[in-house]
Design a protein around this motif. Structure first.
Motif, PDB file in Angstrom:
ATOM      1  N   SER A 163       0.829  -1.199   0.000  1.00 46.00           N
ATOM      2  CA  SER A 163       0.000   0.000   0.000  1.00 46.00           C
ATOM      3  C   SER A 163       0.868   1.255   0.000  1.00 46.00           C
ATOM      4  O   SER A 163       1.991   1.259   0.506  1.00 46.00           O
ATOM      5  N   LYS A 164       0.321   2.297  -0.568  1.00 51.58           N
ATOM      6  CA  LYS A 164       1.034   3.563  -0.623  1.00 51.58           C
ATOM      7  C   LYS A 164       1.028   4.244   0.745  1.00 51.58           C
ATOM      8  O   LYS A 164       0.077   4.101   1.512  1.00 51.58           O
ATOM      9  N   ARG A 165       2.085   5.002   1.017  1.00 48.05           N
ATOM     10  CA  ARG A 165       2.091   5.841   2.208  1.00 48.05           C
ATOM     11  C   ARG A 165       1.211   7.059   1.965  1.00 48.05           C
ATOM     12  O   ARG A 165       1.356   7.768   0.966  1.00 48.05           O
ATOM     13  N   ARG A 166       0.328   7.317   2.907  1.00 43.63           N
ATOM     14  CA  ARG A 166      -0.554   8.473   2.796  1.00 43.63           C
ATOM     15  C   ARG A 166       0.134   9.684   3.433  1.00 43.63           C
ATOM     16  O   ARG A 166       0.338   9.732   4.654  1.00 43.63           O
ATOM     17  N   ALA A 198       5.853  16.481  -6.422  1.00 44.34           N
ATOM     18  CA  ALA A 198       6.771  15.353  -6.258  1.00 44.34           C
ATOM     19  C   ALA A 198       6.117  14.208  -5.501  1.00 44.34           C
ATOM     20  O   ALA A 198       6.305  13.026  -5.832  1.00 44.34           O
ATOM     21  N   ILE A 199       5.336  14.538  -4.468  1.00 43.97           N
ATOM     22  CA  ILE A 199       4.620  13.498  -3.717  1.00 43.97           C
ATOM     23  C   ILE A 199       3.594  12.820  -4.625  1.00 43.97           C
ATOM     24  O   ILE A 199       3.473  11.590  -4.651  1.00 43.97           O
ATOM     25  N   GLU A 200       2.862  13.619  -5.387  1.00 50.05           N
ATOM     26  CA  GLU A 200       1.846  13.069  -6.277  1.00 50.05           C
ATOM     27  C   GLU A 200       2.450  12.159  -7.342  1.00 50.05           C
ATOM     28  O   GLU A 200       1.830  11.169  -7.764  1.00 50.05           O
ATOM     29  N   ALA A 201       3.676  12.485  -7.776  1.00 48.49           N
ATOM     30  CA  ALA A 201       4.322  11.706  -8.835  1.00 48.49           C
ATOM     31  C   ALA A 201       5.002  10.444  -8.321  1.00 48.49           C
ATOM     32  O   ALA A 201       5.294   9.535  -9.107  1.00 48.49           O
ATOM     33  N   ALA A 202       5.269  10.382  -7.015  1.00 44.84           N
ATOM     34  CA  ALA A 202       5.981   9.217  -6.460  1.00 44.84           C
ATOM     35  C   ALA A 202       5.039   8.014  -6.389  1.00 44.84           C
ATOM     36  O   ALA A 202       3.991   8.090  -5.740  1.00 44.84           O
ATOM     37  N   PRO A 203       5.371   6.884  -7.010  1.00 46.14           N
ATOM     38  CA  PRO A 203       4.450   5.740  -7.050  1.00 46.14           C
ATOM     39  C   PRO A 203       4.166   5.127  -5.689  1.00 46.14           C
ATOM     40  O   PRO A 203       3.118   4.503  -5.503  1.00 46.14           O
ATOM     41  N   GLU A 204       5.064   5.330  -4.725  1.00 50.22           N
ATOM     42  CA  GLU A 204       4.885   4.733  -3.406  1.00 50.22           C
ATOM     43  C   GLU A 204       4.185   5.667  -2.423  1.00 50.22           C
ATOM     44  O   GLU A 204       3.957   5.302  -1.273  1.00 50.22           O
ATOM     45  N   LEU A 205       3.824   6.892  -2.876  1.00 49.89           N
ATOM     46  CA  LEU A 205       3.195   7.879  -2.004  1.00 49.89           C
ATOM     47  C   LEU A 205       1.822   8.270  -2.529  1.00 49.89           C
ATOM     48  O   LEU A 205       1.580   8.282  -3.738  1.00 49.89           O
ATOM     49  N   GLU A 206       0.934   8.640  -1.606  1.00 45.98           N
ATOM     50  CA  GLU A 206      -0.382   9.159  -1.947  1.00 45.98           C
ATOM     51  C   GLU A 206      -0.544  10.523  -1.291  1.00 45.98           C
ATOM     52  O   GLU A 206      -0.426  10.652  -0.072  1.00 45.98           O
TER      53      GLU A 206
END
Length: 390
Positions: A2-5, A25-33
Motif C-alpha cells: 500500500s502507498k504511504r498516505r 513530487a509526492i503526487e508523482a511518487a508511485p509509493e506515495l499518496e
C-alpha cells in the motif's frame, strides 16, 4: 504494497505557492499518496489541479488582538477532526503562520509523524514568526530546512542530527523549470511596457506593532510616487497578508491607486503571474521588487531581480546580494530602488552571484525522504533534546 498516505497542510496563499513542487513530487511518487488539507479557499483559486481531501476553517474573525489566538484554537479543533478521518502515515507542515501552528499542534498531539519545512530560519524584525517557527521545530519529528544556516540553528535547538535534512527552498524548483508566466502574459495581464522600469510592491504589517502600519505604508507610497515622477516607473501593488494592521495598508493602497490610473492594484497575482512579474523585472526590463515580504528576500535572486527590503520584518533572514535593506523612510526607500533600477554594474553583479537557497531539486529530495522514513523506528515519536558539544 500500500502507498504511504502523506498529508500536506496549506493554510494560506503565502505558503501554498512554496509547497507546489513538494506537492507535485509526492503526487508523482508511485509509493506515495498525496492527501491535501486546505485551511483556506486559496487552493481553489489556483490552476495546479490538486485534489483537496479536506477543507478546514482556520481564519481570524476580526482585527482584535485575540482573534489570532481564537483562530489557532478553533483551527486545532477543525484540523483534529479532519486528521481523525484521513488515516495519515506522515503529515507535512510549512512555515510559521498561525494556521500552520494550529496544524502542527493537532498532528503532533495525535502522534502522527510530522515533518516541518523551513524550520531554523530567523526573522528578528518584530514579528511573531521566530517564536512560532522555533516552537514548531520543537514539536516536529522531521526537519526539512531550506538552507545550511537554518539546519545549524535547528541543531542548536537540541534536535537530533538524524532528524535534520537540508533540502533547499522548494520554489527554486519551479523557477528552474520555467514554471511561471511568460513575458507576453505579464505584459498583457498587467498592462506593462517592457521599455519602462517596473516596481512590484508588497508590504505586510508587523505583527508586534500593527498600529505602525499606517505610517509605514505612507512612507513606502511616498517613495513610489517619487519613482513614478522621476524614473517613469510602472507600479504593481498587491495586498498584504491578513495579519493585524492589514486593513490600514489595504485602505491606503486603494486610496493611493484610485487617483493614479496607471498603477496596478491586485489582491494577489497568484504564483505563476507573480513569478512571471519577477522574471520580467530581472530579465525583460529594469525592474525591482520592493516591500517586506519573504519572497523579496528569498525568491528574487533566482530571477536576477534586485530587491529592496523595507523595515525590520525580515531582519536575520538569509538573503542574496541582490537585496538592499532600508528603514521605513521614504528617502531611503527611494534611494535604494533608484540604485536597483538604474545601476547597471550592480545588476550585472546580481547575475553573476550565487543563490544561497539551492539548485532546484527540493521536491524530489523531500519525496524520497518521505518514502524512506522509518515509521516504526522507536525514536521517531519519542523525541530527545541532544545539545551539540561546545
Amino acid at each position: 504494497m500500500s502507498k504511504r498516505r502523506i498529508g500536506v497542510f496549506t493554510g494560506s496563499r503565502a505558503e501554498y505557492g512554496l509547497l507546489v513542487p513538494v506537492l507535485r513530487a509526492i503526487e508523482a511518487a508511485p509509493e506515495l499518496e498525496l492527501v491535501l488539507i486546505a485551511g483556506g479557499t486559496h487552493v481553489a483559486n489556483e490552476a495546479d489541479g490538486f485534489t483537496i481531501a479536506a477543507q478546514v476553517p482556520v481564519e481570524r474573525e476580526d482585527a482584535r488582538a485575540g482573534s489570532t489566538s481564537r483562530a489557532i484554537g478553533t483551527g486545532i479543533l477543525a484540523i483534529t477532526d479532519a486528521l481523525e478521518d484521513l488515516a495519515l502515515d506522515i503529515f507535512v507542515v510549512y512555515g510559521d503562520r498561525f494556521e500552520a501552528f494550529a496544524a502542527m499542534i493537532a498532528a503532533t498531539q495525535m502522534s502522527i509523524p510530522t515533518a516541518h519545512i523551513e524550520g531554523g530560519d530567523i526573522t528578528q524584525g518584530g514579528t511573531l514568526d521566530d517564536v512560532v517557527r522555533h516552537a514548531m521545530t520543537k514539536l516536529a519529528h522531521i526537519h526539512l530546512t531550506t538552507n545550511a544556516e537554518a539546519a545549524m540553528r535547528v541543531r542548536l535547538l537540541g534536535e537530533e542530527p538524524w532528524r535534520i535534512h537540508n533540502v533547499g527552498f522548494p520554489t527554486i524548483d519551479l523557477i528552474r523549470a520555467g514554471d511561471y508566466a511568460d513575458a507576453e502574459t505579464v505584459t498583457d495581464d498587467l498592462g506593462l511596457d517592457p521599455e519602462q522600469p517596473v516596481i512590484v510592491f508588497t508590504q505586510h504589517p508587523i505583527t508586534t506593532s500593527p498600529a505602525a502600519a499606517k505610517d509605514q505604508i505612507a512612507a513606502s507610497l511616498s517613495a513610489l510616487d517619487q519613482a513614478r515622477s522621476k524614473l517613469g516607473a510602472q507600479i504593481v501593488l498587491t495586498y498584504p497578508n491578513g495579519d493585524l494592521g492589514s486593513e490600514e495598508i489595504i485602505t491606503a493602497l486603494k486610496t493611493w491607486a484610485s487617483s493614479r490610473p496607471d498603477v496596478v492594484l491586485r489582491q494577489s497575482l497568484g504564483r505563476r503571474l507573480y513569478h512571471g512579474a519577477l522574471n520580467f523585472c530581472g530579465h525583460v526590463t529594469n525592474g525591482i521588487c520592493v516591500g517586506n515580504s519573504s519572497s523579496g528576500v528569498k525568491e528574487t535572486m533566482a530571477f536576477d531581480c534586485p530587491a529592496v527590503d523595507i523595515g525590520p520584518r525580515q531582519t536575520g533572514r538569509l538573503r542574496g546580494m541582490n537585496v538592499a535593506h532600508v528603514p521605513h523612510e521614504a528617502g531611503a526607500i527611494f534611494a535604494a530602488l533608484h540604485d536597483g533600477l538604474t545601476d547597471a554594474s550592480y545588476r550585472a553583479k546580481i547575475i553573476a552571484a550565487e543563490n544561497p537557497y539551492g539548485k532546484g531539486d527540493t521536491g524530489s529530495i523531500v519525496a524520497r525522504l518521505l518514502s524512506e522514513l522509518d515509521l516504526i523506528a522507536p525514536g521517531l515519536l519519542a523525541k530527545q533534546t541532544i545539545l551539540p558539544p561546545d
